[in-house]
Every structure is written in C-alpha cells, then in structure tokens.
Scaffold this active site. Structure first.
Site, PDB file in Angstrom:
ATOM      1  N   ARG A   1       0.874  -1.176   0.000  1.00  0.00           N
ATOM      2  CA  ARG A   1       0.000   0.000   0.000  1.00  0.00           C
ATOM      3  C   ARG A   1       0.904   1.218   0.000  1.00  0.00           C
ATOM      4  O   ARG A   1       1.671   1.431   0.951  1.00  0.00           O
ATOM      5  CB  ARG A   1      -0.933  -0.007   1.214  1.00  0.00           C
TER       6      ARG A   1
ATOM      7  N   HIS B   1      -7.158   0.714  -6.825  1.00  0.00           N
ATOM      8  CA  HIS B   1      -7.426  -0.111  -5.638  1.00  0.00           C
ATOM      9  C   HIS B   1      -8.070  -1.413  -6.125  1.00  0.00           C
ATOM     10  O   HIS B   1      -9.263  -1.672  -5.896  1.00  0.00           O
ATOM     11  CB  HIS B   1      -8.337   0.647  -4.675  1.00  0.00           C
TER      12      HIS B   1
ATOM     13  N   ARG C   1     -13.458  -8.535   1.069  1.00  0.00           N
ATOM     14  CA  ARG C   1     -12.028  -8.287   0.838  1.00  0.00           C
ATOM     15  C   ARG C   1     -11.247  -9.568   1.116  1.00  0.00           C
ATOM     16  O   ARG C   1     -10.348  -9.953   0.382  1.00  0.00           O
ATOM     17  CB  ARG C   1     -11.519  -7.162   1.759  1.00  0.00           C
TER      18      ARG C   1
ATOM     19  N   CYS D   1     -16.525   1.722  -0.103  1.00  0.00           N
ATOM     20  CA  CYS D   1     -15.369   0.879   0.234  1.00  0.00           C
ATOM     21  C   CYS D   1     -14.959   1.033   1.695  1.00  0.00           C
ATOM     22  O   CYS D   1     -14.257   0.173   2.227  1.00  0.00           O
ATOM     23  CB  CYS D   1     -14.199   1.198  -0.699  1.00  0.00           C
TER      24      CYS D   1
ATOM     25  N   ASP E   1     -17.148   7.167  -2.344  1.00  0.00           N
ATOM     26  CA  ASP E   1     -15.888   7.018  -1.607  1.00  0.00           C
ATOM     27  C   ASP E   1     -15.595   8.382  -0.988  1.00  0.00           C
ATOM     28  O   ASP E   1     -16.199   9.394  -1.373  1.00  0.00           O
ATOM     29  CB  ASP E   1     -14.780   6.586  -2.601  1.00  0.00           C
TER      30      ASP E   1
ATOM     31  N   GLN F   1     -10.149  -3.940  -3.803  1.00  0.00           N
ATOM     32  CA  GLN F   1     -11.475  -3.469  -3.392  1.00  0.00           C
ATOM     33  C   GLN F   1     -12.501  -3.709  -4.503  1.00  0.00           C
ATOM     34  O   GLN F   1     -13.639  -4.110  -4.233  1.00  0.00           O
ATOM     35  CB  GLN F   1     -11.416  -1.974  -3.044  1.00  0.00           C
TER      36      GLN F   1
HETATM   37  N1   CP Z   1     -11.366  -0.034   1.923  1.00  0.00           N
HETATM   38  C1   CP Z   1     -10.103  -0.095   2.434  1.00  0.00           C
HETATM   39  O1   CP Z   1      -9.139  -0.297   1.690  1.00  0.00           O
HETATM   40  O2   CP Z   1     -10.034   0.071   3.769  1.00  0.00           O
HETATM   41  P1   CP Z   1      -8.715   0.282   4.641  1.00  0.00           P
HETATM   42  O3   CP Z   1      -8.129   1.602   4.245  1.00  0.00           O
HETATM   43  O4   CP Z   1      -9.188   0.232   6.050  1.00  0.00           O
HETATM   44  O5   CP Z   1      -7.748  -0.834   4.339  1.00  0.00           O
HETATM   45  N1  NVA Z   2      -9.844   6.698  -2.104  1.00  0.00           N
HETATM   46  C1  NVA Z   2      -9.564   6.296  -0.738  1.00  0.00           C
HETATM   47  C2  NVA Z   2      -9.812   4.836  -0.568  1.00  0.00           C
HETATM   48  C3  NVA Z   2      -9.636   4.346   0.855  1.00  0.00           C
HETATM   49  C4  NVA Z   2      -9.816   2.878   0.987  1.00  0.00           C
HETATM   50  C5  NVA Z   2      -8.137   6.645  -0.381  1.00  0.00           C
HETATM   51  O1  NVA Z   2      -7.246   6.463  -1.215  1.00  0.00           O
HETATM   52  O2  NVA Z   2      -7.918   7.131   0.728  1.00  0.00           O
END
Ligand code: CP
Ligand code: NVA
Length: 302
Positions: free
Chosen positions: A101, A128, A288, A260, A220, A131
């Site tokens: 990440r 992502h 997930r 999400c 989102d 997701q």
């Molecule tokens: N939706 C998602 O990726 O959640 P987190 O940021 O908690 O991992």
């Molecule tokens: N678009 C959001 C998704 C979080 C799971 C971010 O990148 O923070």
C-alpha cells in the site's frame, strides 16, 4: 497472472475466474483442501493507514497456510529514504510475496520488477484493485453471478480517484455501464477517457442523471489518503454529489449502495443511507478477505 498491480492489466476472463474462486473459497472457509502458501512468508509493506486491507490480508495469508509479516514504512529503512529498488532486492531474497500500500503506482511496479516477487496492489494513488474485486463479488452475491452484464453502476464524488479508476477499468474489461458524476474539475481527464476508449463509461456533472436507473450506487471519501491538505477547499464542490435519500429516489428499484469504507458520514454519504445499506457495505468489507484469498491462491499457482 504473476502479480496483481491493477485492474487495467487483468482480462475480463481473469476477473471472472478470480470472482468464481472467491465465491468458492468463501463457501469453503475453515476447511480448505489445500494450503497453497504453506511454508511461505508474505510481506505487507504499508505506507498509508489501513484497517480492512491489513486485517483481510493478514487473515487471508494465514488461512492459506502462509505467514504474513507486516512492515510499516515508518519502521523500516524505506521511511529513512532507502530506495524501493534496494528494499525490493533484499525482500526478494527472503520472502515469497509482497502486498503493498503506497502512493505512487511506479513504486509498486518497481518493487515487482526488482524483487521478482508476486506483488499485490493493496491501494496506490492510481488504483485499488482488491477493493473492486471484493465489490464485484458482493454485487454477484446480491444479484447473481455475471449480473453486472447490462447493469448500470454509478460512482459519485471524487470519481477520478483510485476507486473510480479501478471501476473504470472494470467497466472496460466487463462491459457494464459506469456513470461517473462529480464536479467538472474532478471528472476524468480527456486523455484518461481516450486511453480507456470505453463507450459504456458516461461522465456527467449531474448527480441525478448518473443515478437514474442505476442498480449499484458507489461512493468514496472526497479526500483520499495523502490529500488531507485539500480538505476544506475541495469538500464544498462535492456536496451536490452526496449520496443521500433524495438522490436515491432516481435509482433503480432494488438498488444497493456501495462504499469501500472508511466513510465520512454527512459528507459523501448520509448516516441514514449508510445504515440502510449497511448489509451490502459491510459485505464489501468482508469480501475483501475472500477476493484477496482468490488472488493469493492464483498467484501461488502461477
Ligand atoms: N477499503 C479499504 O481499503 O479500507 P482500509 O483503508 O481500512 O484498508
Ligand atoms: N480513495 C480512498 C480509498 C480508501 C480505501 C483513499 O485512497 O484514501
């Protein structure tokens, strides 16, 4: 499939195979016949916060027989500036796979190239993919396998973010209609749409138009991780795209609302809508685990 770096690089067939495997692994949870990650250690390298992604990957790797190793960039030499390509070459000699990440998609691509490891995108600024696989799994649970065919799916708010982009590539690969609604400046750039070349993606500044007849309405956060300094200036422009009860009057009968998570109630979604659709929204979070186990399983067999 050697890695999962984006939805863009999957074929429609690969997405469908992952979904089918996800359903199977979910049904077989607790009594898997095989342990494809037995004897393996998978590193989770995270530069951004996470609840769902971290937990679902740690549990998923363990349930497939492997050992997850969480590495925050704050505690590794990455946080002090060690280049990704050096970190990748070290980990490539020690662990069996990586779940990353981070901010820049190029760091993920470089890690995969320099480590030689199966590498999974656990969220970048660009995409992502995990997701989206979980969301499609959830959609199929609610409406049936392949039900996205001929379906209108809407995404409202900050539509050119990582979630929006992964939805766009899913629409391109699977052929469903995707209506994106947000303020003009937040809509995908013409060059993005040209690269996608996907007539079933509709962009509009009219939230009601996007939602009209849609079976799944997605949103989102308006402020993705890394954009915190834009809070305030950015938020005001997005209020017309809030998913609320009034807007949902335009949606198809039997519609679902997806998020999400984490959600910011009173901003991109109202509390009443989130609670009314909590069944689907928390199923997305649960899925997930199952979608990612399908990815891990597939990569272990490559
Ligand atoms: N939706 C998602 O990726 O959640 P987190 O940021 O908690 O991992
Ligand atoms: N678009 C959001 C998704 C979080 C799971 C971010 O990148 O923070």
């Amino acid at each position: 499939m050697k890695s999962l770096l984006s939805i863009e690089e999957l074929t429609g067939e690969e997405i469908c195979s992952l979904l089918a495997l996800g359903h199977k692994l979910k049904a077989e949870r607790g009594h898997h016949a095989e342990q494809p990650l037995a004897g393996q250690t998978w590193a989770l390298i995270f530069s951004k916060s996470s609840t769902r992604t971290r937990v679902s990957f740690e549990v998923g790797v363990s349930e497939l027989g492997g050992r997850p190793m969480f590495l925050s960039t704050r505690d590794t030499q990455l946080g002090r500036g060690e280049p990704i390509k050096d970190t990748a070459r070290v980990l490539g000699r020690m662990v069996h796979g990586a779940i990353i990440r981070t901010f820049d998609q190029q760091d993920l691509v470089d890690f995969a190239a320099y480590s030689g490891l199966p590498t999974i995108n656990a969220l970048t600024d660009l995409e992502h993919p995990c997701q989206i696989l979980a969301d499609l799994l959830t959609l199929e649970e609610i409406y049936g396998v392949g039900a996205w065919r001929g379906m209108k799916i809407a995404f409202l708010g900050d539509v050119d973010n990582n979630m929006g982009r992964s939805w766009m590539w899913a629409a391109k690969r699977l052929g469903f209609t995707l209506a994106l609604a947000g303020p003009q400046h937040a809509l995908p750039k013409p060059e993005t749409l040209a690269a996608l070349d996907c007539p079933s993606i509709i962009c509009t500044t009219d939230a009601a138009e996007a939602v009209r007849g849609a079976m799944v309405i997605n949103t989102d956060t308006w402020i993705s991780m890394g954009q915190e300094s834009e809070k305030g200036t950015k938020e005001q422009a997005f209020f017309p795209y809030q998913v609320n009860a009034e807007l949902l009057r335009h949606a198809a009968p039997g519609h679902s609302v997806f998020h999400c998570l984490p959600a910011y109630r009173g901003y991109e979604i109202t509390d009443d809508v989130l609670e009314a659709h909590a069944g689907a929204i928390f199923a997305e979070a649960e899925n997930r685990l199952h979608a990612q186990k399908a990815v891990l399983y597939t990569l272990a067999q490559a």
